[in-house]
Design a protein around this motif. Sequence first.
Motif, PDB file in Angstrom:
ATOM      1  N   PRO A   1       0.819  -1.220   0.000  1.00 32.59           N
ATOM      2  CA  PRO A   1       0.000   0.000   0.000  1.00 32.59           C
ATOM      3  C   PRO A   1       0.850   1.266   0.000  1.00 32.59           C
ATOM      4  CG  PRO A   1      -0.841  -1.580   1.611  1.00 32.59           C
ATOM      5  CD  PRO A   1       0.483  -2.117   1.127  1.00 32.59           C
ATOM      6  N   GLU A   2       0.508   2.185  -0.894  1.00 39.52           N
ATOM      7  CA  GLU A   2       1.088   3.526  -0.948  1.00 39.52           C
ATOM      8  C   GLU A   2       2.595   3.528  -1.203  1.00 39.52           C
ATOM      9  OE1 GLU A   2      -0.244   6.337   1.986  1.00 39.52           O
ATOM     10  OE2 GLU A   2      -2.090   5.248   2.312  1.00 39.52           O
ATOM     11  N   THR A   3       3.086   2.555  -1.954  1.00 47.14           N
ATOM     12  CA  THR A   3       4.462   2.593  -2.415  1.00 47.14           C
ATOM     13  C   THR A   3       4.466   2.906  -3.908  1.00 47.14           C
ATOM     14  OG1 THR A   3       4.486   0.210  -2.863  1.00 47.14           O
ATOM     15  CG2 THR A   3       5.242   0.921  -0.686  1.00 47.14           C
ATOM     16  N   LEU A   4       5.654   3.152  -4.458  1.00 47.71           N
ATOM     17  CA  LEU A   4       5.756   3.402  -5.892  1.00 47.71           C
ATOM     18  C   LEU A   4       5.403   2.138  -6.670  1.00 47.71           C
ATOM     19  CD1 LEU A   4       9.037   5.500  -6.313  1.00 47.71           C
ATOM     20  CD2 LEU A   4       6.702   6.275  -6.686  1.00 47.71           C
ATOM     21  N   THR A   5       4.445   2.250  -7.552  1.00 45.07           N
ATOM     22  CA  THR A   5       4.060   1.100  -8.369  1.00 45.07           C
ATOM     23  C   THR A   5       4.996   0.975  -9.566  1.00 45.07           C
ATOM     24  OG1 THR A   5       2.549   2.373  -9.757  1.00 45.07           O
ATOM     25  CG2 THR A   5       1.656   1.436  -7.702  1.00 45.07           C
ATOM     26  N   PHE A   6       4.982  -0.193 -10.175  1.00 46.55           N
ATOM     27  CA  PHE A   6       5.807  -0.420 -11.357  1.00 46.55           C
ATOM     28  C   PHE A   6       5.415   0.530 -12.477  1.00 46.55           C
ATOM     29  CE2 PHE A   6       6.287  -2.654 -15.457  1.00 46.55           C
ATOM     30  CZ  PHE A   6       7.667  -2.747 -15.489  1.00 46.55           C
ATOM     31  N   ASP A   7       4.123   0.724 -12.698  1.00 46.23           N
ATOM     32  CA  ASP A   7       3.674   1.623 -13.763  1.00 46.23           C
ATOM     33  C   ASP A   7       4.146   3.050 -13.517  1.00 46.23           C
ATOM     34  OD1 ASP A   7       2.433  -0.449 -15.051  1.00 46.23           O
ATOM     35  OD2 ASP A   7       0.427  -0.009 -14.270  1.00 46.23           O
ATOM     36  N   ARG A   8       4.101   3.481 -12.261  1.00 46.89           N
ATOM     37  CA  ARG A   8       4.554   4.839 -11.934  1.00 46.89           C
ATOM     38  C   ARG A   8       6.045   4.984 -12.198  1.00 46.89           C
ATOM     39  NH1 ARG A   8       4.432  10.107 -11.918  1.00 46.89           N
ATOM     40  NH2 ARG A   8       4.966  11.141  -9.954  1.00 46.89           N
ATOM     41  N   VAL A   9       6.821   3.977 -11.831  1.00 50.05           N
ATOM     42  CA  VAL A   9       8.261   4.021 -12.079  1.00 50.05           C
ATOM     43  C   VAL A   9       8.550   4.058 -13.576  1.00 50.05           C
ATOM     44  CG1 VAL A   9      10.403   2.699 -11.865  1.00 50.05           C
ATOM     45  CG2 VAL A   9       8.900   2.959  -9.894  1.00 50.05           C
ATOM     46  N   GLN A  10       7.824   3.262 -14.351  1.00 44.94           N
ATOM     47  CA  GLN A  10       8.007   3.272 -15.800  1.00 44.94           C
ATOM     48  C   GLN A  10       7.753   4.656 -16.380  1.00 44.94           C
ATOM     49  OE1 GLN A  10       9.830   0.594 -16.342  1.00 44.94           O
ATOM     50  NE2 GLN A  10       8.621  -0.118 -18.092  1.00 44.94           N
ATOM     51  N   ALA A  11       6.730   5.321 -15.866  1.00 43.48           N
ATOM     52  CA  ALA A  11       6.427   6.671 -16.344  1.00 43.48           C
ATOM     53  C   ALA A  11       7.544   7.647 -15.972  1.00 43.48           C
ATOM     54  CB  ALA A  11       5.099   7.140 -15.761  1.00 43.48           C
ATOM     55  N   LEU A  12       8.079   7.516 -14.776  1.00 36.28           N
ATOM     56  CA  LEU A  12       9.159   8.406 -14.342  1.00 36.28           C
ATOM     57  C   LEU A  12      10.433   8.185 -15.152  1.00 36.28           C
ATOM     58  CD1 LEU A  12       8.717   8.208 -10.454  1.00 36.28           C
ATOM     59  CD2 LEU A  12       8.101  10.108 -11.953  1.00 36.28           C
ATOM     60  N   LEU A  13      10.635   6.963 -15.632  1.00 31.96           N
ATOM     61  CA  LEU A  13      11.842   6.635 -16.389  1.00 31.96           C
ATOM     62  C   LEU A  13      11.675   6.819 -17.897  1.00 31.96           C
ATOM     63  CD1 LEU A  13      13.036   3.415 -14.518  1.00 31.96           C
ATOM     64  CD2 LEU A  13      14.069   5.702 -14.427  1.00 31.96           C
ATOM     65  N   GLU A  14      10.520   7.306 -18.320  1.00 28.95           N
ATOM     66  CA  GLU A  14      10.265   7.447 -19.760  1.00 28.95           C
ATOM     67  C   GLU A  14      11.342   8.258 -20.483  1.00 28.95           C
ATOM     68  OE1 GLU A  14       6.613   8.742 -22.769  1.00 28.95           O
ATOM     69  OE2 GLU A  14       6.331   8.691 -20.593  1.00 28.95           O
ATOM     70  N   PRO A  15      11.868   9.351 -19.877  1.00 29.84           N
ATOM     71  CA  PRO A  15      12.916  10.107 -20.595  1.00 29.84           C
ATOM     72  C   PRO A  15      14.209   9.318 -20.804  1.00 29.84           C
ATOM     73  CG  PRO A  15      11.919  11.441 -18.840  1.00 29.84           C
ATOM     74  CD  PRO A  15      11.451  10.033 -18.642  1.00 29.84           C
ATOM     75  N   VAL A  16      14.425   8.264 -20.029  1.00 32.94           N
ATOM     76  CA  VAL A  16      15.671   7.488 -20.147  1.00 32.94           C
ATOM     77  C   VAL A  16      15.363   6.016 -20.374  1.00 32.94           C
ATOM     78  CG1 VAL A  16      17.100   9.067 -18.796  1.00 32.94           C
ATOM     79  CG2 VAL A  16      15.778   7.298 -17.609  1.00 32.94           C
ATOM     80  N   GLU A  17      14.220   5.707 -20.967  1.00 32.60           N
ATOM     81  CA  GLU A  17      13.792   4.325 -21.088  1.00 32.60           C
ATOM     82  C   GLU A  17      14.744   3.482 -21.934  1.00 32.60           C
ATOM     83  OE1 GLU A  17       9.975   4.062 -22.869  1.00 32.60           O
ATOM     84  OE2 GLU A  17      10.437   5.415 -24.546  1.00 32.60           O
ATOM     85  N   GLU A  18      15.436   4.108 -22.910  1.00 32.28           N
ATOM     86  CA  GLU A  18      16.353   3.338 -23.747  1.00 32.28           C
ATOM     87  C   GLU A  18      17.612   2.917 -22.999  1.00 32.28           C
ATOM     88  OE1 GLU A  18      17.226   5.343 -27.350  1.00 32.28           O
ATOM     89  OE2 GLU A  18      15.146   5.354 -28.062  1.00 32.28           O
ATOM     90  N   GLY A  19      17.881   3.550 -21.857  1.00 33.02           N
ATOM     91  CA  GLY A  19      19.079   3.217 -21.099  1.00 33.02           C
ATOM     92  C   GLY A  19      18.803   2.576 -19.761  1.00 33.02           C
ATOM     93  N   THR A  20      17.556   2.159 -19.533  1.00 35.15           N
ATOM     94  CA  THR A  20      17.216   1.591 -18.223  1.00 35.15           C
ATOM     95  C   THR A  20      16.392   0.319 -18.365  1.00 35.15           C
ATOM     96  OG1 THR A  20      15.238   3.014 -18.074  1.00 35.15           O
ATOM     97  CG2 THR A  20      17.261   3.810 -17.015  1.00 35.15           C
ATOM     98  N   THR A  21      16.545  -0.536 -17.388  1.00 37.16           N
ATOM     99  CA  THR A  21      15.710  -1.727 -17.223  1.00 37.16           C
ATOM    100  C   THR A  21      15.154  -1.696 -15.806  1.00 37.16           C
ATOM    101  OG1 THR A  21      16.861  -3.151 -18.796  1.00 37.16           O
ATOM    102  CG2 THR A  21      15.745  -4.251 -16.975  1.00 37.16           C
ATOM    103  N   THR A  22      13.876  -1.956 -15.672  1.00 38.95           N
ATOM    104  CA  THR A  22      13.246  -1.928 -14.358  1.00 38.95           C
ATOM    105  C   THR A  22      12.941  -3.348 -13.892  1.00 38.95           C
ATOM    106  OG1 THR A  22      12.196   0.159 -14.987  1.00 38.95           O
ATOM    107  CG2 THR A  22      11.400  -0.896 -12.989  1.00 38.95           C
ATOM    108  N   VAL A  23      13.273  -3.629 -12.634  1.00 41.70           N
ATOM    109  CA  VAL A  23      13.052  -4.941 -12.039  1.00 41.70           C
ATOM    110  C   VAL A  23      12.113  -4.780 -10.844  1.00 41.70           C
ATOM    111  CG1 VAL A  23      14.113  -6.944 -10.945  1.00 41.70           C
ATOM    112  CG2 VAL A  23      15.344  -5.709 -12.749  1.00 41.70           C
ATOM    113  N   PRO A  24      10.824  -5.077 -10.991  1.00 40.80           N
ATOM    114  CA  PRO A  24       9.911  -4.996  -9.842  1.00 40.80           C
ATOM    115  C   PRO A  24      10.125  -6.170  -8.884  1.00 40.80           C
ATOM    116  CG  PRO A  24       8.740  -5.784 -11.788  1.00 40.80           C
ATOM    117  CD  PRO A  24      10.136  -5.449 -12.233  1.00 40.80           C
TER     118      PRO A  24
END
Length: 388
Positions: free
Chosen positions: A170-193
Amino acid sequence: MDLEERITRRLGVRGGSGVLIDRDALNPTVHQPEPIGRGSVLERLLDNLEPAFADSLPESFAVSGPAGSGTSAVITALFSALTRQLGTTARTIGTTTRTGAPDPTTWFVYVDGRRVTSAFGFYRAVLSTVSAEPVPASGVGTDALREQLTQQLARPDRRAVIAIDHHDEPETLTFDRVQALLEPVEEGTTTVPVGQQPPTDWHGSVVDVPAYRRHELVDILTARSSIGLAAGAIEHHELRSLAEWADGNAHDGLTALFSASLLASEADRDSISAADIRQAQADIPADSVHLDRVLALPETRQRVLLALLDLECVDDLLPIRELAAEIATDSSLTKGTVKRFLYELADKQILARVPLERPGSGRQPSTLDPRFPQRVFRALSPEATGSR
């Protein structure tokens, strides 16, 4: 842990004489640098991360396991080790290829979703690993930190693998929210939930972390007690019994061991008895909330919880509004603020709302029941540790 480190810990005892000599060793919220009983999990994680060893960006994958299975312990230990070898700032600044260009760099970033809940906090947490420069805690805006991260990862030979832990609480950063925050650098990042479940509608690979087997949990309790307890403070058969009771949940096993050591210390005894262990086990609620979730709360909320536990009338099953009034009596907070905090803690499932039977019509009142181990929380709370 090597022999010299064991000796150093004994020389630097922080818990005084008696049964308990090192609280961190028994603290279920403190992870050890070398996870026990997780060799096969580490290999599966390395399989997924293997492209990074060839200077490529791995595909996203999820890590999931039941409560107390050590998902956080494994990820923090692995990412720390990988960053030391593949992504240190020293390597970035000081190491170059024969052509004079810096070596490709991959950072492995761990973000604790329990403590990092805003966009500003997220960018700052990532930058603290990938940037060689100090990251300001205030005085700059979120946009400035996002731009700084974008510049840091702008080069094609710079990449970051970012683990977002506890994404499903509850009330933590969700995976979707993190993906949105990383959109400017998505080509250089991988997210591991990382969590108890993969994200909703997840279609990528998953590394499943099983509950600990009994002998693995015995090994964990034995290793921790050998550091945290005085010699001979507990019999090995009691550790085996404790592991059987914990049923694969390292958090509950360590919490019960810590709690039993506190009981023995309070009684000024030099060993933990079977009665101490039984009492410690009884004090841990079914489906207990992880203590780190409680300790990650703002200090004001933690102090309200301590005040709730200290109420002499708590066993009288008072409704929430009366509990708030009692707490506010000895607090700088108003009754309304305390009441709001209590409802907030119930929404976060730190406290359970229990309906009360009252005659007549109207809205049914409810009281509150803590869902976390109280004795160990008290021992690790701001009041006990002196934190401000």
